[in-house]
Scaffold this active site. Structure first.
Site, PDB file in Angstrom:
ATOM      1  CB  CYS A  64      -0.841  -0.137   1.528  1.00  0.00           C
ATOM      2  SG  CYS A  64      -1.979  -1.360   1.542  1.00  0.00           S
ATOM      3  CB  CYS A  65       1.998   3.647  -1.526  1.00  0.00           C
ATOM      4  SG  CYS A  65       1.714   3.835  -3.154  1.00  0.00           S
ATOM      5  CD1 TRP A  66      -1.932  10.330  -2.073  1.00  0.00           C
ATOM      6  CD2 TRP A  66      -2.684   9.511   0.099  1.00  0.00           C
ATOM      7  NE1 TRP A  66      -2.940  11.012  -1.607  1.00  0.00           N
ATOM      8  CE2 TRP A  66      -3.512  10.438  -0.102  1.00  0.00           C
ATOM      9  CE3 TRP A  66      -2.818   8.963   1.320  1.00  0.00           C
ATOM     10  CZ2 TRP A  66      -4.533  10.945   0.588  1.00  0.00           C
ATOM     11  CZ3 TRP A  66      -3.816   9.141   2.047  1.00  0.00           C
ATOM     12  CH2 TRP A  66      -4.625  10.375   1.668  1.00  0.00           C
ATOM     13  N   GLY A  68      -0.993   3.796  -4.677  1.00  0.00           N
ATOM     14  CA  GLY A  68      -1.017   2.235  -4.970  1.00  0.00           C
ATOM     15  C   GLY A  68      -0.069   2.113  -6.029  1.00  0.00           C
ATOM     16  CG  LEU A 108      -2.554   3.662   2.020  1.00  0.00           C
ATOM     17  CD1 LEU A 108      -1.349   4.256   2.809  1.00  0.00           C
ATOM     18  CD2 LEU A 108      -3.239   2.596   2.712  1.00  0.00           C
TER      19      LEU A 108
END
Length: 151
Positions: A64-66, A68, A108
């Site tokens: 996951c990251c801000w 994706g 996210l």
């Protein structure tokens, strides 16, 4: 199933991923902002989760990251990992079926709790296709990984 989860931010959605996977009976290993003292940079923690898959420490990963996007790019740099950025259940189903994806990338920013559960439902309900064309495409990706490793 053993699943490695990474996130570059300790956000509610990332914590929900871990909680939901555990609720479903999976063994979860965390990386990045979810693991105290670990490097939370998206490239670093996504690679760590992907390496768990590549080495057999984990069966699958959720990165996951801000958005994706960065998490999926980093995970896909690890040979043997096929990460798919999924924003809905249909994409998750297709990624598992046609691409035999073994890492789920999530953003996210836009993933809500109901959508996350739908994505996970589809991801875990779907297995890889046995169709010769689909298997041939995955085999081609494996050859690309092997060629990259040899260079």
């Amino acid at each position: 199933m053993r699943i490695s989860v990474s996130s570059d931010m300790d956000e509610p959605v990332a914590r929900l991923v871990v909680a939901e996977l555990r609720r479903r009976g999976h063994e979860v290993r965390v990386h990045g902002a979810l693991a105290p003292g670990a490097d939370p940079q998206w490239a670093v923690c996504s690679e760590a989760a992907a390496r768990d898959v590549a080495t057999g420490t984990a069966d699958q990963a959720v990165v996951c990251c801000w958005t994706g996007t960065g998490a999926s790019i980093a995970a896909n740099k690890v040979p043997g990992v096929r990460a798919a950025l999924c924003t809905d259940a249909g994409t998750a189903e297709g990624a598992r079926r046609w691409n035999d994806a073994n890492a789920l990338a999530l953003g996210l920013r836009l993933t809500s709790e109901p959508v996350l559960k739908e994505i996970l439902d589809a991801w875990f309900a779907t297995g890889p296709s046995e169709d010769a064309e689909d298997r041939g495409n995955v085999a081609h990706l494996e050859r690309l990984d092997a060629a990259r490793a040899d260079s």
